[in-house]
Scaffold this active site. Structure first.
Site, PDB file in Angstrom:
ATOM      1  N   HIS A  10      54.153 -21.043  32.330  1.00  0.00           N
ATOM      2  CA  HIS A  10      54.009 -19.895  33.217  1.00  0.00           C
ATOM      3  C   HIS A  10      54.582 -18.609  32.634  1.00  0.00           C
ATOM      4  O   HIS A  10      55.467 -18.622  31.783  1.00  0.00           O
ATOM      5  CB  HIS A  10      54.690 -20.201  34.548  1.00  0.00           C
ATOM      6  CG  HIS A  10      54.173 -21.448  35.179  1.00  0.00           C
ATOM      7  ND1 HIS A  10      52.929 -21.534  35.757  1.00  0.00           N
ATOM      8  CD2 HIS A  10      54.715 -22.693  35.298  1.00  0.00           C
ATOM      9  CE1 HIS A  10      52.732 -22.753  36.221  1.00  0.00           C
ATOM     10  NE2 HIS A  10      53.799 -23.473  35.947  1.00  0.00           N
ATOM     11  N   HIS A 161      47.127 -25.383  40.928  1.00  0.00           N
ATOM     12  CA  HIS A 161      48.587 -25.395  40.889  1.00  0.00           C
ATOM     13  C   HIS A 161      49.140 -25.306  42.317  1.00  0.00           C
ATOM     14  O   HIS A 161      48.514 -24.722  43.193  1.00  0.00           O
ATOM     15  CB  HIS A 161      49.087 -24.206  40.059  1.00  0.00           C
ATOM     16  CG  HIS A 161      50.560 -24.214  39.830  1.00  0.00           C
ATOM     17  ND1 HIS A 161      51.452 -23.568  40.671  1.00  0.00           N
ATOM     18  CD2 HIS A 161      51.304 -24.799  38.864  1.00  0.00           C
ATOM     19  CE1 HIS A 161      52.678 -23.753  40.221  1.00  0.00           C
ATOM     20  NE2 HIS A 161      52.624 -24.497  39.137  1.00  0.00           N
ATOM     21  N   ASP A 281      55.647 -27.305  31.945  1.00  0.00           N
ATOM     22  CA  ASP A 281      55.960 -26.558  33.163  1.00  0.00           C
ATOM     23  C   ASP A 281      57.089 -25.554  32.927  1.00  0.00           C
ATOM     24  O   ASP A 281      57.980 -25.390  33.768  1.00  0.00           O
ATOM     25  CB  ASP A 281      56.304 -27.509  34.315  1.00  0.00           C
ATOM     26  CG  ASP A 281      56.053 -26.891  35.688  1.00  0.00           C
ATOM     27  OD1 ASP A 281      55.635 -25.724  35.749  1.00  0.00           O
ATOM     28  OD2 ASP A 281      56.275 -27.582  36.697  1.00  0.00           O
TER      29      ASP A 281
END
Length: 321
Positions: A10, A161, A281
């Site tokens: 991210h 997500h 992640d």
């Protein structure tokens, strides 16, 4: 150490922080601050973490919910386009280390489809990350058919997500430790994916592809039950195939946030190892732990290589060194 492609990693840009901050309100201040620093960094911190875990390339995506939480459609569309252009600039600086998923304003399905096409054709992105529902509307809604039609035509991977549910789950009332990433996001996102399956999206768009993190949000564990209860003896769901077939044919999963052999083995047995891809992640999980786990969990070499990089490189059409 096996070379890896990580597909749920991210980032965050100016103008999107206000959407992200409510998702971390229950965390300690120092953890929120550290996450924000790593989300907005594309240089030393991120690259060092990648190198320690053997990650040769990250597929970057905007941390949710992003513009999907925006109430004004034009504002959402404008901010999504800006975010994608900013991400493309970061990728251009390090094209051998970064790739990207498009950030889309799903408030307007046709505009989202157009932006997905722009991102894939002009910016060379791999697909899109959709952060759950959009102001209460889920992806099985027929209003999203133009988006799914374009995604299928582009052979785009659509990564679903987690996001907060429309209203907090009453069953978790009084148990803050079960909210969000512990459990709430799992059944919210798993239920969203099942809406897509049971809602006939893959009957209408049989070549559409959906990706789920966290080894499939418990769905691989429950395939027999979905088939049983959707059949004529129970709810007689009108689908061309059994639910498990859609999951096996149209859904891929990533290892994000699941550093445990038992669920990994279950998922491989249920779906096949060629439906599983590595993800760390970042920055919400330990990249080193994720890399160490997949390097050392008992797997045949060919299976490990497929999960770590080969499947992602093939499905996302990523160049290899």
């Amino acid at each position: 150490m096996v070379k890896k492609i990580a597909i749920e990693e991210h980032c965050l840009f100016h103008g999107l922080q206000e959407y992200w901050e409510p998702t971390v309100t229950g965390l300690p201040t120092n953890k929120r601050q550290a996450s924000l620093a790593r989300l907005t960094d594309f240089d030393e911190m991120r690259l060092e973490a990648m190198d320690k875990a053997g990650i040769e390339r990250c597929v970057l995506s905007v941390a949710g919910p992003g513009v999907q939480a925006e109430r004004d459609t034009k504002t959402a569309c404008d901010k999504a386009l800006e975010a994608n252009d900013l991400l493309a600039r970061e990728i251009d600086k390090r094209p051998k280390r970064y790739a990207g998923f498009a950030h889309l304003a799903m408030q307007d399905a046709t505009a989202a489809a157009d932006e997905l096409e722009r991102c894939m054709r002009e910016l060379k992105f791999c697909g899109a990350m959709i952060n759950g529902h959009t102001n209460g509307k889920y992806l099985d809604d027929r209003a999203f058919d133009p988006f799914w039609e374009r995604a299928q035509a582009l052979d785009a991977l659509i990564y679903l997500h987690p996001t907060d549910p429309v209203t907090p789950a009453p069953v978790l009332e009084g148990h803050t430790g079960l909210r969000r990433a512990t459990w709430e996001w799992t059944f919210e996102t798993g239920s969203h994916a099942l809406r897509i399956v049971f809602g006939g999206v893959f009957d209408r768009f049989p070549r559409a592809r959906l990706a789920l993190g966290h080894l499939g949000e418990t769905i691989p564990f429950l395939l027999w039950r979905f088939d049983s209860r959707s059949g004529p003896d129970f709810y007689a769901v009108k689908l061309a195939k059994r639910p498990s077939q859609y999951v096996k044919e149209n859904v891929l999963v990533a290892t994000s946030g699941m550093c445990s052999a038992e669920p990994l083995n279950c998922t491989i047995n249920a779906l096949g190892y060629d439906r599983v891809m590595f993800a760390a992640d970042y920055p919400f999980e330990s990249v080193e732990e994720a890399g160490h786990f997949i390097d050392n969990v008992p797997l045949e070499d060919g299976v490990r290589n497929a999960i770590c990089s080969d499947t992602a490189a093939r499905l996302l059409k990523l160049p290899r060194e």
